[in-house]
Design a protein around this motif. Sequence first.
Motif, PDB file in Angstrom:
ATOM      1  N   ARG A 213       0.837  -1.203   0.000  1.00 52.31           N
ATOM      2  CA  ARG A 213       0.000   0.000   0.000  1.00 52.31           C
ATOM      3  C   ARG A 213       0.868   1.247   0.000  1.00 52.31           C
ATOM      4  O   ARG A 213       0.589   2.212  -0.706  1.00 52.31           O
ATOM      5  N   SER A 214       1.932   1.220   0.813  1.00 52.23           N
ATOM      6  CA  SER A 214       2.761   2.418   0.918  1.00 52.23           C
ATOM      7  C   SER A 214       3.522   2.673  -0.377  1.00 52.23           C
ATOM      8  O   SER A 214       3.971   3.769  -0.621  1.00 52.23           O
ATOM      9  N   CYS A 215       3.676   1.606  -1.191  1.00 43.29           N
ATOM     10  CA  CYS A 215       4.307   1.800  -2.496  1.00 43.29           C
ATOM     11  C   CYS A 215       3.313   2.342  -3.506  1.00 43.29           C
ATOM     12  O   CYS A 215       3.647   2.525  -4.668  1.00 43.29           O
ATOM     13  N   GLY A 216       2.085   2.516  -3.085  1.00 47.38           N
ATOM     14  CA  GLY A 216       1.098   3.090  -3.974  1.00 47.38           C
ATOM     15  C   GLY A 216       0.558   2.113  -4.994  1.00 47.38           C
ATOM     16  O   GLY A 216       0.107   2.514  -6.065  1.00 47.38           O
ATOM     17  N   VAL A 217       0.601   0.819  -4.667  1.00 43.64           N
ATOM     18  CA  VAL A 217       0.038  -0.170  -5.586  1.00 43.64           C
ATOM     19  C   VAL A 217      -1.489  -0.109  -5.483  1.00 43.64           C
ATOM     20  O   VAL A 217      -2.027   0.181  -4.419  1.00 43.64           O
TER      21      VAL A 217
ATOM     22  N   ARG B 286     -10.968   5.630   4.290  1.00 42.88           N
ATOM     23  CA  ARG B 286     -10.061   6.532   4.978  1.00 42.88           C
ATOM     24  C   ARG B 286     -10.768   7.865   5.157  1.00 42.88           C
ATOM     25  O   ARG B 286     -10.990   8.619   4.217  1.00 42.88           O
TER      26      ARG B 286
ATOM     27  N   MET C  81      -4.287   9.714  -2.959  1.00 45.73           N
ATOM     28  CA  MET C  81      -3.209   9.321  -2.049  1.00 45.73           C
ATOM     29  C   MET C  81      -2.411   8.178  -2.649  1.00 45.73           C
ATOM     30  O   MET C  81      -1.194   8.127  -2.571  1.00 45.73           O
ATOM     31  N   GLN C  82      -3.155   7.241  -3.260  1.00 43.68           N
ATOM     32  CA  GLN C  82      -2.487   6.082  -3.843  1.00 43.68           C
ATOM     33  C   GLN C  82      -1.527   6.513  -4.945  1.00 43.68           C
ATOM     34  O   GLN C  82      -0.476   5.913  -5.132  1.00 43.68           O
ATOM     35  N   ARG C  85       1.580   8.064  -3.120  1.00 42.34           N
ATOM     36  CA  ARG C  85       2.430   7.079  -2.469  1.00 42.34           C
ATOM     37  C   ARG C  85       3.275   6.355  -3.508  1.00 42.34           C
ATOM     38  O   ARG C  85       2.793   5.980  -4.564  1.00 42.34           O
ATOM     39  N   GLY C  86       4.537   6.143  -3.181  1.00 39.44           N
ATOM     40  CA  GLY C  86       5.397   5.430  -4.111  1.00 39.44           C
ATOM     41  C   GLY C  86       6.109   6.383  -5.040  1.00 39.44           C
ATOM     42  O   GLY C  86       7.326   6.470  -5.041  1.00 39.44           O
ATOM     43  N   PHE C  90       7.928   7.867  -0.682  1.00 38.73           N
ATOM     44  CA  PHE C  90       8.279   6.453  -0.664  1.00 38.73           C
ATOM     45  C   PHE C  90       8.646   6.057   0.757  1.00 38.73           C
ATOM     46  O   PHE C  90       9.335   6.782   1.457  1.00 38.73           O
TER      47      PHE C  90
END
Lengths: 309, 291, 328
Positions: A213-217, B286, C81-82, C85-86, C90
């Motif tokens: 999730r934190s990798c934005g997948v 969220r 947000m998605q 992120r990345g 990161f």
Amino acid sequence: MRNYIIRRILTIIPMFFIISFISFVLINLSPSDPVEIILRANGVPVVTEELIEETKIELGLDQPFLVRYVNWLNDVIHLDFGKSYVTQQPVFKMISPAFGYTMQLALANTVVTIMLSIFLGIICAQFEGRMIDRGTRSFLFIISAMPAFWIGTLAIWFFSVKLNLLPTSGVGSWTNFVLPTMVMSIGYCGFYFRMIRNSMLENMNENYVVYARSCGVKEKVVVKHIFRNSIQTAVAAFCMAIPGMMAGTVVIENVFAWPGLGRLCVSSIFNRDLPIIQAYVLILALSYCLFNIFGDIVTAVLNPKLRKA
Amino acid sequence: MMNVWSKIKKDRIAVSCLAIILMIIIVGIFANFFAPNDPLEINATLKFDGPSWEYPLGNDQLGRCMLSRLIFGIRTSVLFVLVAMFATISIGTILGIIAGYFKGKVDEVIMRVCDIVLSFPSEVMTLAIVGMFGTGLKNILLACILMKWAWFARVFRSAVMKYTDKNYVMFSKASGCKTGHILRKHILPAIFPEIAVMASNNISSQILMVSGLSFLGLGVQAPTPEWGMMLSEAKDAMLIHPYQMLPSGIAIMVMAVSFSFLGDSIRDAMDVKHEGYALKKNRFKRKRLAA
Amino acid sequence: MSSSIKISNLKIWDDRDDDVIIKDLSFEVKKNRCLAIVGESGSGKSMTVKGITGIHKPWIECTGCIAFDGENLLELGQESMQKIRGRKIFMIFQDGMTAFDPSCMIRVGLRETLAEKLDLKKEAADHCMISAMNRVMLNNPEEILQKYPHQLSGGMLQRIMIALALALEPELIIADEPTTALDTITQYEVVDQFIKLRKEIGTTMIFISHDLGVVRQIADDVLVMKDGEKVEEGPIEEIFTKPQHPYTQYLVSTRAALGTNFKRIMEETGDVGSEECEKVLSTGRGFIHEAEDDSQGCELSNEQGRMPWYHWRKWKWKIDTWKTGSWD
């Protein structure tokens, strides 16, 4: 990996001997004399001592226990399970069509159960704690505590008698599958769906999910990974489900007059037709054992940690 | 142990399930006192009669009082299963404790036997045993005990193993307590909640199984009242009198549901890990508020 | 490319029991600077960064303002947000071992991320990763990509994450205790990689650690947190040389005491000057949690004659026990 599979498959051999021995012993523990059953079933009016002795020698029942076991085992390996006491037909001939019918029902049930429980498991895990999750869980919990034969009869009454939509019993078209499959799979579903739901919830809290999730997948991809990992525990259970369902069809087959193994076995119990019961136990225990091994192998293939060992 | 009990006391579902179970057991034990009529008395004129003051749940195909049959059926459908379950648990616990506590050769032998027993599907073996020894409740219960003890023994063995390594057990061992004393005072209370969960979850499946076999005609023989068999008799009259199927079916369901809910509650009470689940509203989206 | 991030009046609480985790936190990280957040376990360090990236549990609620790249991150929906992120923010996690899907090869997750973020096809993604992995000194990157997580060490996985950061070139890197789960030597190497990473892509960085030695090597500024509140903030040299708040003073002095203790033991065992000893000292074995009082020093000296690994493991174990209990 290959070694593991070979070793696992080789365990079938000792298992086969144990299973066959127990099925053979059970018959011989039976308090009723098989010769008498045969003679009575054939309508012999007066059963004399002489007649019993004669039949005994004819059937080879006068030989010592172990000799009889080895002979029987030899026959079984050649798919000869003996003759039915009642109909005098070869047991194999009676069992094989019944086995086919039971297999059909068990497979249909397995497919429906797997699809239904995966679907519900994912939904409930996604909406954990919400109305839909709690509702589904309590509904299936109560359903799985209801006797299958009761739901079955109620379903027959409602769908076949009241609404006249589906056939009440027997085999034939696909409509005959609907009721038994529905009744059985909904009961099994309660167990498997909870398993999938719980292992999905466990996996959701894993680090790799947070990291992905934190990798934005995309959420879709994350759910795919969660599912991939949670299904592993379920797959082994599903493999075990098939023989479990074959054995579990007994009641359902009798409710819906399904000409399968369970029904054959129950009528044989009433007729004290021991060879059929023996063959039934042997076949089901053996397939239980086979699917068990199959499940272990599938788990090993799916889990890379086990794959190397 | 006390902690588990106090948690269960707070759980409304568990308490009501326990109340229902106890009530049904008491009614079953004193069936002679509670039943309004003789369950075996045949009355041809009252065939398939609806509920009346004298026969609160109506009459069956032979004109017998349904309620009385239901109440007397508790004995065969529930009480005998409980007795069988008690025997199974005793065997399983004793062997499990022996295997788990003494380990070594004894453990090896017991576990091998368990493996063999467990490699047979229990439904099939029950049918096999009934097939060999003939129909009847006695044989069904015997089959249940024979097929289930191994499962209990295995679960309790691992539970015992978990506790034998605990400090206080080690301490008792080191300070020279007798083995019997340690088993009774430390091990048995420690695994008791696990026994309770296993037992209550199994009783419901066992009740379903026994009534299922009776439904097939393999269990209790007529005219003894039994819920599964009552259902089977009602099924024959399904087309004209569908109402007949309800009392016994509901009775089986209530019993099975109560036992499974109780087992679930005990497990929840024991299990600290899942306490956070579904505690309060879980907002999945969220939701963030601007300052 | 890098951007600054400004957090003001951040409040985070658990919606289930209204337990406030972060009370009122404000800080800013300027472009190309590296801010270290230090504090003991449970001080809310990790929660803060989870709040920034929005990967917390659904029952956690945040208010305040997180200004990044001209937007308030707290007002953005899940979708946008998605996307951020990345590519823009990161994260690098503490435990490499659990950060990858255990049932897939390493490359599966990496390909997915690169496909999503850089629109790369399979081969291109592999190629991109291989060159990034070469930059972080991973040998045989082609082979590593085809391994499963359990076949690799924690340090390798950590470096794969750093390599992914190199490939994605984010504007802000958040490292959540990236060296805690590693052994001393690997830790040394990973810290080295972090310093390189900063030099190479010049990003803004938030570095969380309770290891002051590491912080000293890598950070420009330090933020000290305690019980969900900011205790002290300032440039690194200031914090280390003249800490204002008593808590910070305590942290810095215990670290110094431990360092001295360690040196003393090493001298006694004659290990001083050895490679291990140098590495241990340079990565700053002085965890905040250790050396609460002098008895620790005594304990250590009783066990002299053992290799530093022994002491390290002992400390590691202590950290783990402290993490579960309350430290104060």
